[in-house]
Structure formats: C-alpha cells, structure tokens
Design a protein around this motif. Sequence first.
Motif, PDB file in Angstrom:
ATOM      1  N   TYR A  74      26.352  44.066  50.173  1.00  0.00           N
ATOM      2  CA  TYR A  74      26.321  42.592  50.259  1.00  0.00           C
ATOM      3  C   TYR A  74      27.737  41.994  50.272  1.00  0.00           C
ATOM      4  O   TYR A  74      28.012  41.005  49.614  1.00  0.00           O
ATOM      5  CB  TYR A  74      25.501  41.997  49.098  1.00  0.00           C
ATOM      6  N   LYS A  75      28.637  42.672  51.017  1.00  0.00           N
ATOM      7  CA  LYS A  75      30.018  42.174  51.086  1.00  0.00           C
ATOM      8  C   LYS A  75      30.279  41.379  52.365  1.00  0.00           C
ATOM      9  O   LYS A  75      31.194  40.569  52.436  1.00  0.00           O
ATOM     10  CB  LYS A  75      31.015  43.358  51.038  1.00  0.00           C
ATOM     11  N   LEU A  76      29.500  41.631  53.408  1.00  0.00           N
ATOM     12  CA  LEU A  76      29.739  40.947  54.692  1.00  0.00           C
ATOM     13  C   LEU A  76      29.468  39.456  54.556  1.00  0.00           C
ATOM     14  O   LEU A  76      30.239  38.624  55.013  1.00  0.00           O
ATOM     15  CB  LEU A  76      28.858  41.545  55.793  1.00  0.00           C
TER      16      LEU A  76
ATOM     17  N   LEU B  36      21.157  34.002  39.862  1.00  0.00           N
ATOM     18  CA  LEU B  36      21.526  35.192  40.636  1.00  0.00           C
ATOM     19  C   LEU B  36      21.197  36.446  39.829  1.00  0.00           C
ATOM     20  O   LEU B  36      22.056  36.982  39.138  1.00  0.00           O
ATOM     21  CB  LEU B  36      23.021  35.159  40.973  1.00  0.00           C
ATOM     22  N   THR B  37      19.942  36.893  39.897  1.00  0.00           N
ATOM     23  CA  THR B  37      19.557  38.079  39.120  1.00  0.00           C
ATOM     24  C   THR B  37      18.921  39.154  40.007  1.00  0.00           C
ATOM     25  O   THR B  37      17.995  39.847  39.585  1.00  0.00           O
ATOM     26  CB  THR B  37      18.586  37.701  37.968  1.00  0.00           C
ATOM     27  N   GLY B  38      19.413  39.272  41.234  1.00  0.00           N
ATOM     28  CA  GLY B  38      18.892  40.312  42.126  1.00  0.00           C
ATOM     29  C   GLY B  38      17.419  40.084  42.412  1.00  0.00           C
ATOM     30  O   GLY B  38      16.986  38.964  42.680  1.00  0.00           O
TER      31      GLY B  38
ATOM     32  N   SER C 187       8.453  34.608  39.797  1.00  0.00           N
ATOM     33  CA  SER C 187       8.673  34.407  41.235  1.00  0.00           C
ATOM     34  C   SER C 187      10.071  33.854  41.502  1.00  0.00           C
ATOM     35  O   SER C 187      10.777  33.447  40.578  1.00  0.00           O
ATOM     36  CB  SER C 187       7.622  33.452  41.798  1.00  0.00           C
ATOM     37  N   GLN C 188      10.430  33.823  42.791  1.00  0.00           N
ATOM     38  CA  GLN C 188      11.714  33.259  43.222  1.00  0.00           C
ATOM     39  C   GLN C 188      11.491  32.359  44.432  1.00  0.00           C
ATOM     40  O   GLN C 188      10.867  32.772  45.417  1.00  0.00           O
ATOM     41  CB  GLN C 188      12.690  34.377  43.599  1.00  0.00           C
TER      42      GLN C 188
ATOM     43  N   TRP D  82       8.735  39.508  44.024  1.00  0.00           N
ATOM     44  CA  TRP D  82       9.277  40.735  44.610  1.00  0.00           C
ATOM     45  C   TRP D  82       8.800  41.987  43.883  1.00  0.00           C
ATOM     46  O   TRP D  82       8.702  41.992  42.656  1.00  0.00           O
ATOM     47  CB  TRP D  82      10.806  40.704  44.575  1.00  0.00           C
ATOM     48  N   ARG D  83       8.555  43.024  44.648  1.00  0.00           N
ATOM     49  CA  ARG D  83       8.302  44.355  44.091  1.00  0.00           C
ATOM     50  C   ARG D  83       9.294  45.283  44.780  1.00  0.00           C
ATOM     51  O   ARG D  83       8.959  45.899  45.813  1.00  0.00           O
ATOM     52  CB  ARG D  83       6.860  44.785  44.353  1.00  0.00           C
ATOM     53  N   PRO D  84      10.538  45.338  44.249  1.00  0.00           N
ATOM     54  CA  PRO D  84      11.619  45.995  44.980  1.00  0.00           C
ATOM     55  C   PRO D  84      11.343  47.448  45.356  1.00  0.00           C
ATOM     56  O   PRO D  84      11.855  47.932  46.356  1.00  0.00           O
ATOM     57  CB  PRO D  84      12.831  45.873  44.048  1.00  0.00           C
TER      58      PRO D  84
END
Length: 332
Positions: free
Chosen positions: A129-131, A226-228, A262-263, A285-287
């Motif tokens: 996630y640097k781009l 911001l917690t992924g 949720s997000q 999400w269910r990563p």
Amino acid sequence: MKKLYFFLTVVASLIVWRNAIAQNIIKPGETWPDDKGNHIQAHGGGIIQLGKYYYWYGEQRRQGLDTNYRYVSCYRSKDLVNWKFMGDALQLSDPEQLGRRWVLERPKVYYNRNTKTYVMYFHLDDAKYKLARVGVATSKKPQGPFTYVKSFRPLERESRDIGQFIDDDGTAYLVFESRPTKGFFIAKLSDDYLSVEKEVCLVNAPLEGGAIIHYNGLYYAIGSELTGWRPNPNRYATATSLAGPWSEFKDIAPPATNTYSSQSTMMLKVTGSKTTTVIFMADQWRPKTQWDSRYLWMPLEIGDGKLVLPQPQPWQLNIKTGEAGVVNSPAE
Ligand code: DGJ
C-alpha cells in the motif's frame, strides 16, 4: 395439444420459481443472493442510479478467480433488493507492474452525460500500500467491459480508500483518504470526469471508507478509523457547505459495537413519492474468506445535524414511496 400443455406447465413453473426467489427483505450481515442464487460480490462498492435502474459496482472476490487479474463486478436492480449479476465489468491484469499481490479496491463508477461514458475510479496499490494512487477505466456501457486508462495521485496526494459523492446538482466528487495530511480530501472531478480538477476541502480527520450525503440542506460525512480489515467505531460530521467548516466527529453507533462489526463504503439517498430514506452501506469484512464478506445496509436515522445507525435487523424498502421499515419478527 400435448405440446401446448407442456409449454404452459413450463411457463407456470418458471413464474412460481421466479416468485419464490424474489426477495423483499434486506437482511444485514446475512448472505445476499443475486439472481442466480450466488452471494453478491460487490465489496467496498458503490451505487449509481440511471433511469429506473440502480447499478452496484464492487470488488469481485468470488472463489476460483485467476489470481493474475483483479475484477470489478456489476449488478443491476430496480428495487435495491433483487440484484441481477451483469458480469465482471472490469478484468484487469497488473497495469503498472506492481507485482503479484497488487491491489484494486473500492471501485466507484460515475456516468458522464456529456461524453456518454461510464468512468470508473478505484484504489490502485502494491502489496504494501505504498503506491497510493487511483486507477481510472472507462466504458460505453454500464456493465462494461471497462478499459484501463491511467493511474495518478489526485491533487498530487497519496490516495488510498476512495468514496464517491454526486451532489443534488449533479456535480461529481471524489473523496479520498490521504495519510500524510491526517485527513481526507473532497475533490471535484473535471468536466469529463477523467481527472481531479480541484480541492474542495481537506477534512481534518484521519478517516477512511469515506462517504458523504446531502440531506435536507446539510452535508453529512462518515468515515472509519484506520484499522485495516478490523471494524472500528465509524463517525460522522456535518457542514452546511462541502468546503466546510465541518463539525466535530461523533459516533454513529455505540462504540463498543464497532459499527456493528462493519466499515462504511457509501450512503445512498432514496427519494420516493412520500419520503426520503438514507441507506448506510457498509462491509463486514472476512479477510481470510473475502468471498464470504457480508454487507450491512440499514436505513439511517438522520436529520437536524444528527445521524444514528440503528441496531441492524431485517428491513424492507418501498422503492416507489421511499419508505423503509424494519420487519417485525413473529411473536414467540
Ligand atoms: C481498510 C480499507 O478500508 C480497506 O478497503 C482495505 O484497504 C483494508 N484497509 C486493507 O487492510
């Protein structure tokens, strides 16, 4: 005669079958079957209304996809409950040589009436996630196929989660989280929507999953911490102008529920003959099993500067009148 009888039987069975699968209840957190009975794959998505149809675009994460590609799905509905899978609107191989685990997230599609073109924005990134860019793709049809055009950093800023906002006057905006500024930008798109024209506001809150709605003369912005992939308490602020000033951010739900796991991804305004309902659209999400990630959609309690996400429960929407109501479970 026998043939006619057979034909009529088939037609009758099809009608019965069709009615059996037609849904009229939105069930937050449950699997949500499309017209073929498959769980809808439109994660981190967005919705646009075109005439009598709504189009829902999102991250296509079904099992068995070719991992060299990233996919954006397209679904179509007249009632926001029953969705027809229109296919993968975008199938893209690594467009900027980002490496095997490159990222395409949170696609949003705008329709440009001047150029008669559908313009898709998405978060484009490498595995780390640097781009931090947006990617742009276009199509002449809502269901695609979309063709990749370019990627860039809007306003020359790092851009990760994106959100889409189209104001009541039709002006189109991109919302994007920009970590170094500890805030998120609201930026106006250019006339052809292919680039970002100007900054409207930098909202000084480090939030992602940004969503905005214009309701009864007031703008409401929602975002998450911001917690992924882990849920957190989403918050909202208000302003009389998109350019701000924005109020303090407040919780939209009891913080201990982490926004009912949720997000946020979008708020959708449904204006009917009797009333207007604003729907909170979020991802659960269910990563590890992303194809099974769920959706939390609920009508918001909104107005006079207040916004509350009620406890999720099954609900119904009357697309003609705009009325929404929870479904009372039968007495035990
Ligand atoms: C949170 C973002 O909102 C998601 O879209 C995704 O980028 C995850 N972070 C990745 O950890």
